[in-house]
Design an enzyme around this catalytic site. Structure first.
Site, PDB file in Angstrom:
ATOM      1  N   ARG A 115     -25.411  -9.628  -7.594  1.00  0.00           N
ATOM      2  CA  ARG A 115     -24.849  -8.639  -7.206  1.00  0.00           C
ATOM      3  C   ARG A 115     -24.356  -7.977  -6.092  1.00  0.00           C
ATOM      4  NH1 ARG A 115     -25.621  -4.446 -11.152  1.00  0.00           N
ATOM      5  NH2 ARG A 115     -23.836  -4.247 -11.748  1.00  0.00           N
ATOM      6  N   LYS A 183     -37.775  -6.369 -11.438  1.00  0.00           N
ATOM      7  CA  LYS A 183     -36.868  -6.924 -11.859  1.00  0.00           C
ATOM      8  C   LYS A 183     -37.579  -8.977 -12.671  1.00  0.00           C
ATOM      9  CE  LYS A 183     -32.604  -8.919 -10.518  1.00  0.00           C
ATOM     10  NZ  LYS A 183     -30.959  -8.230 -10.100  1.00  0.00           N
ATOM     11  N   ARG A 318     -29.746   4.022 -13.326  1.00  0.00           N
ATOM     12  CA  ARG A 318     -31.265   3.420 -12.907  1.00  0.00           C
ATOM     13  C   ARG A 318     -32.112   5.031 -13.680  1.00  0.00           C
ATOM     14  NH1 ARG A 318     -32.643   7.659  -8.636  1.00  0.00           N
ATOM     15  NH2 ARG A 318     -30.559   7.696  -7.060  1.00  0.00           N
TER      16      ARG A 318
END
Ligand code: BTN
Length: 320
Positions: A115, A183, A318
């Site tokens: 992304r 992640k 975040r």
């Protein structure tokens, strides 16, 4: 590419240069050249005098026939040893075959797309890198929330199969799959066709399966893998074979009913629910309390006593 050499070394045992040469019908010098190619792909070949060569920890190559059996919902299944990007490939294919449901999987990507213009590191044979092309009518509006729905399927299948041990899988809006705050998988949607009518969406998924820190350099965010979480190496073919029917079923439901079919499930997996967060778009930062997503998949933030919604694009979230 030396898949045959790889398939012999896949057992993680030592094989002498002589035995490899005999099995492959080539000279020892040719074996040595092929071993160098494997090293160039980033595979760590261990060599011990008197014992031969071994791929530490063994190796599993994607199994085309098992994958095809699990991919009955797709018109085509292609497995690449090495490709620039499975997303780029299917975006191209979808132009010629706009109605087709296609799957492309790679052992390695040389220009994996992440992304926001990032590179998705895709070391050979370590993880899953795959893309699905799926036709939709109703244009971009019909795709709202789709990347969240993909995340739900990934998180649910990983949890149901115990692929991350007993660790909780969570989703970060809009489309990161996290575990222990790191992640585990990324999702990249690209669309083409009529933005208000018939279009094709290419859904790219990168799932960290057996990657260890030594396999890769320069990932600029905390990451984890199923191996790191469960302590066991996972068969990538089996992981992908479990995901494919579930993804296809979700895509069929989503075409009919949109994001509403998975909203409640997404909220149950929300990594940041009720926490102070900051949403950024370039230099612009918005602080608020995460309050889930609306019926279209837009992010909800409580800000100074009122709830505001934010739609996808180049936004990044975040903890504050
Ligand atoms: C992200 O940045 O979080 C999205 C990463 C998506 C990576 C996958 S790997 C398979 C597919 N092909 C690509 O080039 N990208 C996606």
């Amino acid at each position: 590419m030396s898949s045959t050499l790889l398939s012999i070394l896949a057992d993680g045992e030592y094989h002498s240069g002589e035995a490899l040469g005999e099995a492959l019908g080539i000279s020892r010098a040719a074996v040595w050249k092929q071993l160098q190619k494997l090293e160039a792909l980033g595979l760590a070949v261990d060599s011990v005098k008197g014992k031969g060569y071994c791929l530490k920890g063994g190796f599993d190559l994607l199994d085309a026939s098992a994958l095809s059996a699990a991919a009955s919902a797709f018109d085509s299944v292609e497995i690449f040893d090495d490709i620039d990007s499975t997303n780029a490939y299917l975006m191209q294919q979808a132009q010629a075959k706009p109605e087709a449901r296609m799957l492309a999987v790679a052992e390695r990507q040389s220009a994996g797309r992440g992304r926001r213009g990032r590179v998705w590191q895709s070391p050979y044979g370590k993880n899953l890198y795959f893309s699905l092309s799926w036709p939709f009518s109703g244009g971009a509006a019909a795709l709202e929330g789709l990347s969240l729905a993909v995340g739900v399927v990934l998180a649910e299948v990983i949890a149901e199969q115990g692929l991350a041990g007993d660790k909780r899988i969570a989703l970060k809006w809009p489309n990161d799959v996290l575990c222990e705050g790191k992640k585990l998988a990324g999702i990249l949607l690209e669309m083409q066709g009529d933005a208000a009518g018939d279009c094709q969406v290419v859904i790219g998924i990168g799932l960290n399966v057996n990657m260890s820190p030594g396999d890769v350099e320069g990932i600029d965010q905390p990451w984890t893998s199923l191996y790191a979480l469960s302590g066991a190496r996972q068969q990538r073919t089996m992981v992908l074979a479990s995901l494919l029917p579930r993804l296809a079923a979700m895509l069929q439901d989503f075409s009919r009913e949109g994001f509403a079919v998975v909203r409640a499930r997404w909220q149950g997996l929300d990594a940041f629910a009720g926490q102070h967060v900051v949403l950024s778009q370039g230099e612009n930062m918005i602080f608020g309390t995460a309050a889930g997503v609306d019926e279209r998949g837009a992010l909800l933030l409580d800000i100074d006593g009122s709830t505001r919604s934010f739609h996808g694009g180049e936004l990044s979230l975040r903890l504050a």
